[in-house]
Motif scaffolding. Structure first.
Motif, mmCIF file in Angstrom:
data_model
loop_
_atom_site.group_PDB
_atom_site.id
_atom_site.type_symbol
_atom_site.label_atom_id
_atom_site.label_comp_id
_atom_site.label_asym_id
_atom_site.label_seq_id
_atom_site.Cartn_x
_atom_site.Cartn_y
_atom_site.Cartn_z
ATOM 1 N N TYR A 1 0.862 -1.189 0.000
ATOM 2 C CA TYR A 1 0.000 0.000 0.000
ATOM 3 C C TYR A 1 0.899 1.239 0.000
ATOM 4 O O TYR A 1 2.102 1.150 0.253
ATOM 5 C CB TYR A 1 -0.982 0.008 1.176
ATOM 6 C CG TYR A 1 -0.367 -0.007 2.550
ATOM 7 C CD1 TYR A 1 0.024 1.176 3.183
ATOM 8 C CD2 TYR A 1 -0.192 -1.200 3.252
ATOM 9 C CE1 TYR A 1 0.587 1.158 4.448
ATOM 10 C CE2 TYR A 1 0.370 -1.228 4.521
ATOM 11 C CZ TYR A 1 0.761 -0.039 5.117
ATOM 12 O OH TYR A 1 1.322 -0.040 6.362
ATOM 13 N N THR A 2 0.313 2.402 -0.286
ATOM 14 C CA THR A 2 1.073 3.655 -0.372
ATOM 15 C C THR A 2 0.584 4.629 0.696
ATOM 16 O O THR A 2 -0.626 4.807 0.861
ATOM 17 C CB THR A 2 0.882 4.299 -1.767
ATOM 18 O OG1 THR A 2 1.293 3.370 -2.760
ATOM 19 C CG2 THR A 2 1.695 5.579 -1.908
ATOM 20 N N ALA A 3 1.523 5.250 1.397
ATOM 21 C CA ALA A 3 1.167 6.344 2.307
ATOM 22 C C ALA A 3 1.601 7.651 1.654
ATOM 23 O O ALA A 3 2.685 7.728 1.076
ATOM 24 C CB ALA A 3 1.859 6.165 3.650
ATOM 25 N N ILE A 4 0.738 8.643 1.722
ATOM 26 C CA ILE A 4 1.050 9.947 1.128
ATOM 27 C C ILE A 4 1.002 11.003 2.230
ATOM 28 O O ILE A 4 0.009 11.137 2.947
ATOM 29 C CB ILE A 4 0.078 10.279 -0.011
ATOM 30 C CG1 ILE A 4 0.391 9.382 -1.212
ATOM 31 C CG2 ILE A 4 0.161 11.752 -0.407
ATOM 32 C CD1 ILE A 4 -0.484 9.566 -2.404
ATOM 33 N N VAL A 5 2.121 11.731 2.377
ATOM 34 C CA VAL A 5 2.216 12.810 3.365
ATOM 35 C C VAL A 5 1.954 14.126 2.644
ATOM 36 O O VAL A 5 2.559 14.400 1.606
ATOM 37 C CB VAL A 5 3.612 12.817 4.033
ATOM 38 C CG1 VAL A 5 3.783 14.039 4.935
ATOM 39 C CG2 VAL A 5 3.831 11.533 4.822
ATOM 40 N N ASP A 6 1.022 14.915 3.179
ATOM 41 C CA ASP A 6 0.717 16.191 2.533
ATOM 42 C C ASP A 6 0.385 17.249 3.583
ATOM 43 O O ASP A 6 -0.171 16.952 4.641
ATOM 44 C CB ASP A 6 -0.449 16.052 1.555
ATOM 45 C CG ASP A 6 -0.559 17.264 0.641
ATOM 46 O OD1 ASP A 6 0.086 17.258 -0.426
ATOM 47 O OD2 ASP A 6 -1.261 18.227 1.011
ATOM 48 N N TYR A 7 0.724 18.492 3.243
ATOM 49 C CA TYR A 7 0.569 19.646 4.140
ATOM 50 C C TYR A 7 -0.882 20.131 4.224
ATOM 51 O O TYR A 7 -1.179 21.056 4.975
ATOM 52 C CB TYR A 7 1.480 20.762 3.624
ATOM 53 C CG TYR A 7 1.641 21.969 4.519
ATOM 54 C CD1 TYR A 7 2.025 21.839 5.852
ATOM 55 C CD2 TYR A 7 1.444 23.256 4.029
ATOM 56 C CE1 TYR A 7 2.192 22.945 6.668
ATOM 57 C CE2 TYR A 7 1.622 24.375 4.834
ATOM 58 C CZ TYR A 7 1.991 24.211 6.154
ATOM 59 O OH TYR A 7 2.165 25.307 6.955
ATOM 60 N N ALA A 8 -1.797 19.519 3.456
ATOM 61 C CA ALA A 8 -3.187 19.989 3.398
ATOM 62 C C ALA A 8 -3.734 20.275 4.799
ATOM 63 O O ALA A 8 -3.868 19.376 5.615
ATOM 64 C CB ALA A 8 -4.056 18.940 2.700
ATOM 65 N N HIS A 9 -4.050 21.542 5.064
ATOM 66 C CA HIS A 9 -4.576 21.908 6.385
ATOM 67 C C HIS A 9 -5.758 22.874 6.263
ATOM 68 O O HIS A 9 -6.104 23.590 7.204
ATOM 69 C CB HIS A 9 -3.463 22.510 7.260
ATOM 70 C CG HIS A 9 -2.833 23.740 6.689
ATOM 71 N ND1 HIS A 9 -1.898 23.687 5.694
ATOM 72 C CD2 HIS A 9 -3.018 25.046 6.970
ATOM 73 C CE1 HIS A 9 -1.530 24.923 5.387
ATOM 74 N NE2 HIS A 9 -2.200 25.764 6.145
ATOM 75 N N THR A 10 -6.389 22.880 5.073
ATOM 76 C CA THR A 10 -7.639 23.615 4.860
ATOM 77 C C THR A 10 -8.602 22.659 4.169
ATOM 78 O O THR A 10 -8.173 21.687 3.538
ATOM 79 C CB THR A 10 -7.435 24.850 3.953
ATOM 80 O OG1 THR A 10 -7.052 24.403 2.633
ATOM 81 C CG2 THR A 10 -6.355 25.784 4.494
ATOM 82 N N PRO A 11 -9.919 22.912 4.255
ATOM 83 C CA PRO A 11 -10.877 22.015 3.582
ATOM 84 C C PRO A 11 -10.593 21.878 2.090
ATOM 85 O O PRO A 11 -10.649 20.777 1.532
ATOM 86 C CB PRO A 11 -12.239 22.689 3.838
ATOM 87 C CG PRO A 11 -12.031 23.501 5.081
ATOM 88 C CD PRO A 11 -10.602 23.967 5.031
ATOM 89 N N ASP A 12 -10.248 22.991 1.450
ATOM 90 C CA ASP A 12 -10.003 22.975 0.007
ATOM 91 C C ASP A 12 -8.759 22.167 -0.349
ATOM 92 O O ASP A 12 -8.758 21.390 -1.303
ATOM 93 C CB ASP A 12 -9.850 24.421 -0.489
ATOM 94 C CG ASP A 12 -9.605 24.491 -1.987
ATOM 95 O OD1 ASP A 12 -10.523 24.142 -2.744
ATOM 96 O OD2 ASP A 12 -8.489 24.867 -2.386
ATOM 97 N N ALA A 13 -7.689 22.338 0.428
ATOM 98 C CA ALA A 13 -6.454 21.592 0.164
ATOM 99 C C ALA A 13 -6.689 20.100 0.354
ATOM 100 O O ALA A 13 -6.215 19.272 -0.431
ATOM 101 C CB ALA A 13 -5.339 22.079 1.092
ATOM 102 N N LEU A 14 -7.465 19.748 1.390
ATOM 103 C CA LEU A 14 -7.791 18.344 1.642
ATOM 104 C C LEU A 14 -8.602 17.771 0.480
ATOM 105 O O LEU A 14 -8.349 16.656 0.009
ATOM 106 C CB LEU A 14 -8.589 18.261 2.949
ATOM 107 C CG LEU A 14 -8.562 16.969 3.760
ATOM 108 C CD1 LEU A 14 -7.152 16.456 3.979
ATOM 109 C CD2 LEU A 14 -9.262 17.187 5.097
ATOM 110 N N GLU A 15 -9.558 18.550 -0.004
ATOM 111 C CA GLU A 15 -10.377 18.124 -1.157
ATOM 112 C C GLU A 15 -9.485 17.859 -2.377
ATOM 113 O O GLU A 15 -9.609 16.837 -3.050
ATOM 114 C CB GLU A 15 -11.401 19.214 -1.492
ATOM 115 C CG GLU A 15 -12.251 18.890 -2.708
ATOM 116 C CD GLU A 15 -13.123 20.057 -3.162
ATOM 117 O OE1 GLU A 15 -13.979 19.824 -4.035
ATOM 118 O OE2 GLU A 15 -12.944 21.187 -2.663
#
Length: 484
Positions: free
Chosen positions: A339-353
């Protein structure tokens, strides 16, 4: 430099004392004052610098720039310069003291809610590959042609900023690419700088703890384009409804980029895999090592900026095909279990979307998505339930956990997020306060072909709890779990 030269660009209400005094340094922090320095008393959001005028004089300041003169007797060997706003004055004074460094490089600013770091960093990397010494001013780190200078804010204060730009000029930088946060624009930290160009990425809800309303936040971004000179260019995302608003009053040459409509710089997504994408940009095909439609927009902004800075389209695409994603932005870590884990800085609803959409574009229904996310403490509380809703909407399972709780109780933040979910949505969700345990649990849930999104912290290597930064790196935690 003589004080009289330093204050030429501002309009003092009055000057008390000797204007011909030599100034050997400029500071807004009284602790950094040395002999012969000018102390600028700023009315900050946390502390009023006027309280430290006496301390600055003790430390050797020979001139004080302030809004309110001290009640006590003025010191005979200290010159006081009174202005209506030290916030307005500080950038102009700093720019002058450091020799107007922004006029000696091609300075490009990037503003918007999401994409600033990616675009600024990719431009910096691209122009270095093209043989130009460059500077980068970003959230992740500041760089002077490959040499890292750690960053504490998206944009440093006006004095630190000009000092860094002057160093960049001294070390031969030709281009500087810079993130311009809404805070930095509103607080005039970039006042006095001359920009060759500006980029607008997009605008969604963020930083309302500071700006209070979306309108104030939007207007702060617009102020950046209002200040661009006629010689500059402004590149805006035509797919964002706020794009044209940003450049209503700009003197700069306006160019547009889009993945959906007619624009100066246009792209189509031809193919997408976890390894990258094939794109058509202005009629030319290119393979890139990025995923996600939002990254197509980011790459278009990079392409358009390079064109406006005089580079040939063919040369730009050749270099673009070699570039990698920025640390902590859609950053994949492969597991031995498949499986793949992805690390991302998304910290707003839009970035998460956007990030979850990008994952689904690649998965194409062939695996489940497990999202681990939280929200920062002492920041906009209104986005917390919205982030939980977005995570649930596009994930098969969600683990709500701690981000940087700062001075709030982690469980209170989690409760704010869970408050946005109904009983049906809650069936997908568990909450685990300990972030490491939350990530470990997600790994235990995942099977071959699945994707775990660990969102919110990205490149950060710490967790801030009760004012103390503890070492914590999402990628390190994942690698440790995979190794065991």
């Amino acid at each position: 430099m003589k004080l009289i030269e330093l204050i030429k660009s501002i309009k003092p209400l009055q000057v008390i004392g000797n204007e011909e005094v030599d100034i050997t340094g400029v500071n807004i922090d009284s602790r950094q004052i040395g002999n012969g320095h000018l102390f600028i008393a700023m009315k900050g959001t946390q502390v009023d610098g006027h309280k430290f005028i006496g301390k600055a004089i003790e430390m050797g300041a020979t001139a004080i720039l302030c809004e309110d003169l001290p009640d006590t007797d003025t010191h005979p060997n200290v010159t006081f310069v009174q202005v209506a706003s030290t916030e307005d004055a500080v950038g102009k004074v700093a720019t002058c003291f450091y020799g107007n460094p922004s006029t000696k490089v091609q300075l490009v600013g990037v503003t918007g809610t999401n994409g600033k770091t990616t675009i600024a960093t990719l431009l910096y990397n691209m122009f270095r590959v093209m043989g130009h010494p460059c500077g980068l001013l970003s959230t992740v780190c500041n760089y002077i042609d490959g040499k890292a200078i750690p960053a504490s804010h998206t944009t440093p204060d006006a004095i630190e900023l000009n000092k860094l730009l002057a160093r960049m000029v001294d070390e031969g930088c030709e281009y500087v690419f810079m993130e311009c946060s809404s805070h930095a624009i509103a607080q005039k930290r970039i006042g006095g700088l001359k920009f060759a160009g500006g980029i607008f990425t997009n605008l969604t809800r963020d930083h309302l703890d500071y700006h209070k309303t979306v309108e104030n936040y939007r207007n702060a971004k617009k102020a950046f384009f209002d200040m661009l000179p006629k010689s500059a260019f402004a590149i805006i995302n035509a797919d964002d409804k706020n794009g044209m608003f940003m450049v209503q009053n700009t003197k700069a040459t306006v160019k547009t980029y889009s993945t959906r409509t007619l624009a100066d710089f246009k792209a189509r997504l031809l193919e997408c895999h976890f390894e990258g994408m094939y794109l058509d940009i202005n009629g030319m095909e290119v393979g890139v090592q990025f995923i996600g439609k939002f990254n197509v927009s980011n790459l278009l902004a990079v392409y358009g900026t390079a064109v406006m800075l005089g580079k040939k389209p063919e040369d730009i695409l050749v270099v673009m095909s070699t570039l990698h994603s920025v640390s902590g932005r859609l950053d994949p870590v492969r597991s031995p279990e498949g499986y793949t884990a992805i690390v991302d800085y998304a910290h707003t609803p839009d970035a998460l979307e956007n990030v979850l959409k990008a994952i689904h574009e690649v998965l194409n229904g062939k695996g489940q998505v497990i999202t681990v996310c939280g929200a920062g403490g002492n920041r906009d509380k209104g986005k917390r339930p919205l982030m939980a809703q977005e995570a649930v909407r596009q994930s098969d399972k969600v683990i709500i956990t701690s981000d940087n709780p700062r001075f709030e109780e982690p469980q209170d933040i989690i409760n704010d997020m869970l408050a946005g979910l109904n009983a049906q949505q809650m069936k997908k969700v568990i909450s685990i306060v300990d972030r490491k345990e939350a990530i470990r649990t997600a790994c235990m849930m995942a099977t071959k072909g699945d994707v775990i999104l660990v969102a919110g912290k990205g490149h950060e290597d710490y967790q801030e709890i009760k004012g103390v930064k503890h070492h914590f790196d999402d990628k390190e935690v994942l690698r440790e779990i995979f190794a065991n």
